[in-house]
Design an enzyme around this catalytic site. Structure first.
Site, PDB file in Angstrom:
ATOM      1  N   LYS A 207      -1.588   0.494  -2.831  1.00  0.00           N
ATOM      2  CA  LYS A 207      -2.333   1.204  -1.788  1.00  0.00           C
ATOM      3  C   LYS A 207      -1.353   2.101  -1.041  1.00  0.00           C
ATOM      4  O   LYS A 207      -0.401   1.629  -0.416  1.00  0.00           O
ATOM      5  CB  LYS A 207      -2.993   0.221  -0.823  1.00  0.00           C
ATOM      6  CG  LYS A 207      -3.816   0.911   0.267  1.00  0.00           C
ATOM      7  CD  LYS A 207      -4.485  -0.101   1.184  1.00  0.00           C
ATOM      8  CE  LYS A 207      -5.296   0.574   2.270  1.00  0.00           C
ATOM      9  NZ  LYS A 207      -5.960  -0.395   3.165  1.00  0.00           N
ATOM     10  N   LYS A 260      -5.254   2.749  -4.926  1.00  0.00           N
ATOM     11  CA  LYS A 260      -5.998   3.426  -3.867  1.00  0.00           C
ATOM     12  C   LYS A 260      -5.051   4.399  -3.151  1.00  0.00           C
ATOM     13  O   LYS A 260      -3.962   3.989  -2.756  1.00  0.00           O
ATOM     14  CB  LYS A 260      -6.549   2.398  -2.879  1.00  0.00           C
ATOM     15  CG  LYS A 260      -7.342   3.009  -1.729  1.00  0.00           C
ATOM     16  CD  LYS A 260      -7.778   1.940  -0.728  1.00  0.00           C
ATOM     17  CE  LYS A 260      -8.593   2.565   0.404  1.00  0.00           C
ATOM     18  NZ  LYS A 260      -8.987   1.580   1.430  1.00  0.00           N
TER      19      LYS A 260
END
Length: 335
Positions: A207, A260
């Site tokens: 992320k 992400k």
């Protein structure tokens, strides 16, 4: 100079890739990547109250739902063939504090919502977010000290409590999105010790500290009140570090791993896909969604074609699953 006449036996074109593009039927037969409704996970926002359906200004056609209307929407989503939702809470300011105690309240918004979903639509897979930023009054994903530093190990202790409470409510997967070191292993150990051996972990393994998250923070009113998240979320310039994070999460017991954002990180998705046999998820985040919606509303792009092309690129890069706010629209298109 050699003749370019195709009838010249010395210049025969043996390979004509266009032969396989001549008709739509033929193109479907040789298509390498197929987007299916089974690939989609629908992120949804729940808020307190009744009869509430409030559009998010920076995310057109996305809404915060009160529980009563959320259950109706989830039933409709499931009827369209979407198998899983990812749940995110809009927490009232008065319930936020420095240590995110509301995050593991057995009667909290998330826990009540999961229990209600399990009753109303028992077949759908419910994935719950495990991060402290919706619950802290400072908007960070971790506990802080007097100097504003994010504390790793004390944060993990709270994430563990949060995960167990969500599992007790009926979550099928907990999804730690905080990027604290060691949290996957600690959560797995705690879930097993509490008897929730069948509750899976979808780890936000890679992320990034991305500028694409702005509209999501509007949706939850969870933007950090000071500083940024760069000491725990990843540097967008790094690729090898993503593989290290994925490797660690797998070793600690993750059942699925995630990259992400997605669109600016297709190379990372591809590398992660080649590095593991676990399912790989990609998060088509709020900023990616908002850009397409804005351009479509200006009449600059064909919205439906762009949506399908964008999500197909994520599958082509190697994603098995895609979290996307377009899920409902795509399900209707594919139907």
């Amino acid at each position: 100079m050699p003749s370019m006449n195709s009838s010249d036996p010395t210049n025969v074109l043996r390979y004509r890739p266009r032969r396989l593009r001549r008709t739509e039927t033929l193109r479907k037969m040789v298509r390498e990547t197929t987007l299916s409704v089974n690939d989609l996970i629908y992120p949804m926002f729940v808020t307190e109250g009744e009869g509430q359906k409030v559009e998010i200004a920076s995310m057109p056609d996305c809404y915060r739902y009160s529980l009563d209307l959320l259950l109706k929407e989830i039933q409709e989503v499931y009827n369209l063939g979407i198998n899983a939702i990812a749940l995110f809470p809009v927490v009232p300011e008065e319930l936020k504090d420095e240590t995110a105690t509301e995050s593991y309240n057995p009667d909290g918004l998330v826990q009540r919502t999961v229990k209600a979903i399990r009753q109303a639509v028992p077949e759908i897979i419910v994935m719950t977010d495990v991060a402290l930023d919706p619950f802290t009054n400072h908007g960070h994903d971790g506990l802080i000290d007097d100097q504003g530093n994010i504390l790793n190990d004390p944060t993990v202790e709270v994430l563990v409590k949060m995960s167990v409470s969500q599992a007790a409510a009926g979550a099928n997967f907990v999804a730690p999105s905080d990027m604290m070191d060691g949290r996957v292993g600690a959560i797995r150990q705690a879930l097993d010790a509490a008897g929730y051996i069948d509750v899976g972990i979808l780890a936000y393994s890679a992320k990034y500290a991305s500028a694409y998250y702005g509209p999501f923070r509007d949706a939850l009113d969870s933007a950090p009140k000071f500083g940024d998240k760069k000491t725990y979320q990843m540097d967008p310039a790094n690729a090898k570090e993503a593989l290290k994070e994925v490797e660690l999460d797998i070793a600690e017991g993750a059942d699925m791993v995630m990259v992400k954002p997605a669109l600016a990180y297709l190379d990372i998705i591809h590398q992660v896909r080649n590095a593991t046999q676990l399912p790989v998820a990609a998060y088509n985040v709020s900023g990616e969604y908002a850009m397409i919606k804005a351009a479509a509303r200006m009449g600059w792009i064909d919205e439906k074609k762009i949506i399908l092309e964008t999500l197909t690129s994520m599958k082509r890069a190697g994603a098995d699953l895609i979290l996307t706010y377009f899920a409902k629209e795509v399900a209707l298109m594919l139907a």
